[in-house]
Design an enzyme around this catalytic site. Structure first.
Site, PDB file in Angstrom:
ATOM      1  N   ASP A   9       1.007  -1.125   0.132  1.00 55.38           N
ATOM      2  CA  ASP A   9      -0.128  -0.017  -0.179  1.00 55.38           C
ATOM      3  C   ASP A   9       0.887   1.305   0.230  1.00 55.38           C
ATOM      4  OD1 ASP A   9      -1.888   2.031   0.485  1.00 55.38           O
ATOM      5  OD2 ASP A   9      -3.268   0.760   1.570  1.00 55.38           O
ATOM      6  N   ILE A  13       0.624   3.641   6.344  1.00 54.71           N
ATOM      7  CA  ILE A  13      -0.296   3.699   7.304  1.00 54.71           C
ATOM      8  C   ILE A  13      -1.207   4.448   7.260  1.00 54.71           C
ATOM      9  CG2 ILE A  13      -0.415   3.860   9.956  1.00 54.71           C
ATOM     10  CD1 ILE A  13       2.316   2.817  10.097  1.00 54.71           C
ATOM     11  N   HIS A  14      -2.581   4.568   7.150  1.00 56.14           N
ATOM     12  CA  HIS A  14      -3.457   5.323   7.115  1.00 56.14           C
ATOM     13  C   HIS A  14      -4.938   4.558   7.572  1.00 56.14           C
ATOM     14  CE1 HIS A  14      -5.102   2.832   3.536  1.00 56.14           C
ATOM     15  NE2 HIS A  14      -3.772   2.863   3.630  1.00 56.14           N
ATOM     16  N   GLY A  15      -6.068   5.186   7.439  1.00 57.75           N
ATOM     17  CA  GLY A  15      -7.441   4.792   7.989  1.00 57.75           C
ATOM     18  C   GLY A  15      -7.838   3.193   7.730  1.00 57.75           C
TER      19      GLY A  15
END
Length: 160
Positions: A9, A13-15
């Site tokens: 990804d 780091i994200h939602g």
């Protein structure tokens, strides 16, 4: 404990990771595999802030991550491995890290990339690296969040 999820990804780091994948995998540590991120202390601090307090963060270059993850089955913590692209995952595999499956969650559009899935845009190098990952016997699934239906990435690439 083994690696509970290896995910590609480009947002790292994200939602979707914090609200979806960490609870789904019960990950106790996130290992970000990125030479660029490992060289950027500010980025590491921002990623740390985004994670739940009890989740440990390690931001490692590919070589250091490979050395660490080669013995991941003996780890005391459940690990979620995040890489910004297929090249980093391929680097881990070539260094001897064993992975059964890799989740391709988000590779966003930039010039020269072609759309393969909902949020998966691939350039020629990405396609080559994903096919090579498949040659290691690794299953490649496209899925943004745990509740999404998995898509066979190698099948879409004509690799199966």
């Amino acid at each position: 404990m083994p690696i509970t999820l290896a995910r590609i990804d480009d947002r790292l780091i994200h939602g979707q990771v914090v609200e979806g994948w960490i609870p789904h995998t019960k990950a106790e540590e996130v290992v970000v595999v990125s030479d660029e991120s490992a060289d950027d202390p500010t980025q590491a601090v921002l990623m740390r802030i985004a994670l739940p307090e009890k989740v440990v963060l390690s931001v490692l270059k590919v070589a250091a991550a490979a050395a660490r993850l080669a013995g991941a089955d003996a780890e005391a913590r459940r690990l979620l491995v995040l890489a910004p692209g297929p090249a980093e995952i391929l680097g881990l595999l070539e260094a001897g890290v064993k992975l059964k499956a890799v989740n391709v969650g988000g590779l966003h559009y930039t010039a020269g990339r072609v759309q393969l899935g909902k949020a998966i845009f691939l350039g020629a190098e990405d396609r080559r690296a994903l096919r090579r990952i498949g040659e290691f016997g690794v299953e490649l699934e496209g899925r943004a969040v745990p509740s999404d239906k998995a898509v066979d990435i190698l099948g879409l690439l004509g690799g199966k």
